[in-house]
Write an enzyme that holds these catalytic residues in place. Structure first.
Site, short mmCIF file in Angstrom:
data_model
loop_
_atom_site.label_atom_id
_atom_site.label_comp_id
_atom_site.label_asym_id
_atom_site.label_seq_id
_atom_site.Cartn_x
_atom_site.Cartn_y
_atom_site.Cartn_z
N HIS A 321 0.85 -1.18 0.00
CA HIS A 321 0.00 0.00 0.00
C HIS A 321 0.89 1.23 0.00
O HIS A 321 1.99 1.22 0.56
CB HIS A 321 -0.91 0.00 1.24
CG HIS A 321 -2.02 1.00 1.17
ND1 HIS A 321 -1.86 2.31 1.56
CD2 HIS A 321 -3.31 0.88 0.77
CE1 HIS A 321 -3.01 2.95 1.39
NE2 HIS A 321 -3.90 2.11 0.91
N ASP A 379 -8.08 -4.55 -0.29
CA ASP A 379 -8.60 -5.02 -1.56
C ASP A 379 -8.46 -6.52 -1.72
O ASP A 379 -9.14 -7.14 -2.54
CB ASP A 379 -7.87 -4.32 -2.72
CG ASP A 379 -8.01 -2.82 -2.66
OD1 ASP A 379 -9.15 -2.36 -2.56
OD2 ASP A 379 -6.99 -2.12 -2.70
#
Length: 445
Positions: A321, A379
């Site tokens: 991320h 996700d």
């Protein structure tokens, strides 16, 4: 009545740092104030840098730039911490619900029982959309991407609700905020129904926020739709986990659009357009596509080898991320939710989940991933959950937009009320031609 957040005030430097002009006498220094937040790194106040030194800062993609002050969301990427108004995301996902979290983001405090009841009634009273919007939907092709429909329809709301586009009127801003939060599930479900050729289902105000969305998505006039409490809770958690995430690309877009004085519906439509990008809101769809490409768990080593090969364009989606350099706290919640949903639906031996579990094990044990801090993010699991519930992959980003709307609205309101906020106007490092003379066309070679 809903609480009123104390107004944003100009913050003052706590100390100063010196900057030496490399082209001048080393003894000549300019001092700039350092601003301290409640949590996180301090920032150097460079607002007067150009006027005092003739220099800009160069920070592509805003990797080291604080574009605003905010009281809404805090992220500590190194420690894997996400706070909404000071409350840990894991505790909110476990003990709260989306409506309460929406109130928290908007007003800064958890509501009392009376405040909660009043807020939920206000949201519920705005769930329907103007009937003439049905004609707008029917102007789209049946195979139009739902995000294209969302951008167009949300932007068009300003043509139907003229009484809530005066950004200088606090009451108008409040009504616009309620309308956006209330109508987004209705618009999202209508985009889905239109794409599959089914009739629109009107919102049922006797249901809660998540239940109402599921009913509008999957009910049909010919039979009764039974809402599963497990699935409704899963959707509620997904909405909570995606409600806000500090100054990400789409939130920054909403703030930048809002800084020009654009109406709130246009600003949120701009945020939806930004979220549409595969590097932002489309990541969970990309994860699902990757898991399907891998196919079976015994092929994982092949794809791990490819992911480590710098010459191979393949990348493991759902790992790492931009901000988190530790385990994404939202992924921990969704991992448990994923199992709950699959158990509720009776999905046995789900191959995608088996692949996901093995990839997760490798990510937390393999030195290659650990050294590069490539941990599973939110996700990684959300796509599996949504697919299991029957939501098609091209609608994943729409669900993301539905969740993030409350964060966008809270950030937009905060930006409007910030006395230090001006129209956004980044500068650049120009690397093009210097001044040139115009050459007539018959003299050009």
């Amino acid at each position: 009545m809903a609480r009123v957040i104390p107004p944003m005030t100009e913050i003052s430097p706590t100390r100063k740092v010196s900057v030496v002009d490399g082209n001048a006498d080393p003894a000549v220094k300019e001092e700039f104030g350092v601003l301290e937040g409640t949590l996180g790194p301090d920032v150097v106040d460079v607002r007067t840098l150009y006027g005092r030194t003739g220099y800009f800062t160069f920070d592509p993609s805003f990797m080291a730039t604080a574009s605003c002050q905010s009281k809404i969301t805090f992220i500590d990427g190194d420690e894997g911490v996400l706070l909404y108004r000071g409350y840990g995301i894991d505790e909110l996902a476990e003990r709260s619900d989306f409506v309460e979290v929406a109130y928290l983001l908007l007003y800064g405090e958890l509501p009392t029982a009376d405040e909660r009841r009043e807020f939920e009634v206000a949201i519920t009273n705005h769930t329907m959309v103007h009937e003439q919007l049905l004609y707008l939907f029917r102007g789209f092709r049946r195979d139009a991407h739902p995000m294209a429909i969302m951008v167009g329809v949300v932007g068009a709301l300003s043509a139907f609700y003229h009484d809530s586009i005066d950004i200088d009127d606090p009451d108008a801003r409040k009504i616009a905020s309620f309308r956006l939060i209330a109508k987004m599930p209705t618009i999202a479900a209508m985009a889905y129904k239109y794409s599959v050729g089914q009739p629109f289902i009107y919102p049922r105000n006797d249901l809660n926020y998540a239940e109402r969305f599921l009913h509008m998505m999957f009910a049909v006039p010919s039979e009764e739709y039974q809402i599963s409490p497990v699935l409704a809770r899963a959707i509620d958690r997904i909405l909570i986990l995606h409600a806000d995430h500090e100054q990400n690309a789409s939130t920054s877009t909403v703030r930048l659009a809002g800084s020009s004085g654009a109406n709130p519906f246009a600003c949120i439509a701009a945020g939806i357009a930004c979220l549409w990008g595969p590097a932002h809101g489309g990541a969970n769809e990309a994860v699902l596509n990757m898991l399907e490409d891998i196919g079976t768990a015994d092929r994982i080593p092949e794809f791990i080898t490819r992911a480590k090969d710098k010459q191979d364009p393949f990348r493991l989606m759902g790992f790492g991320h931009r901000v988190y350099k530790n385990y994404d706290p939202r992924a921990t919640v969704l991992r448990e939710t994923c199992h709950e949903v699959l158990d509720e639906l009776g999905v046995q031996d789900e191959p995608l989940l088996e692949i996901a579990m093995e990839l997760e094990r490798i990510a937390v044990e393999d030195d290659y991933f650990v050294k590069r801090q490539l941990y599973p993010n939110v996700d990684f699991y959300s796509g599996i959950i949504l697919r299991a519930m029957g939501i098609p992959s091209h609608l994943f980003t729409v669900v993301f937009a539905l969740a993030r709307t409350v964060g966008w609205v809270a950030q937009w309101n905060e930006m409007i009320e910030d006395p230090s906020q001006k129209i956004g106007r980044p500068r650049q490092l120009y690397t093009g031609y210097g001044p040139r003379k115009y050459t007539p066309i018959d003299q050009r070679s």
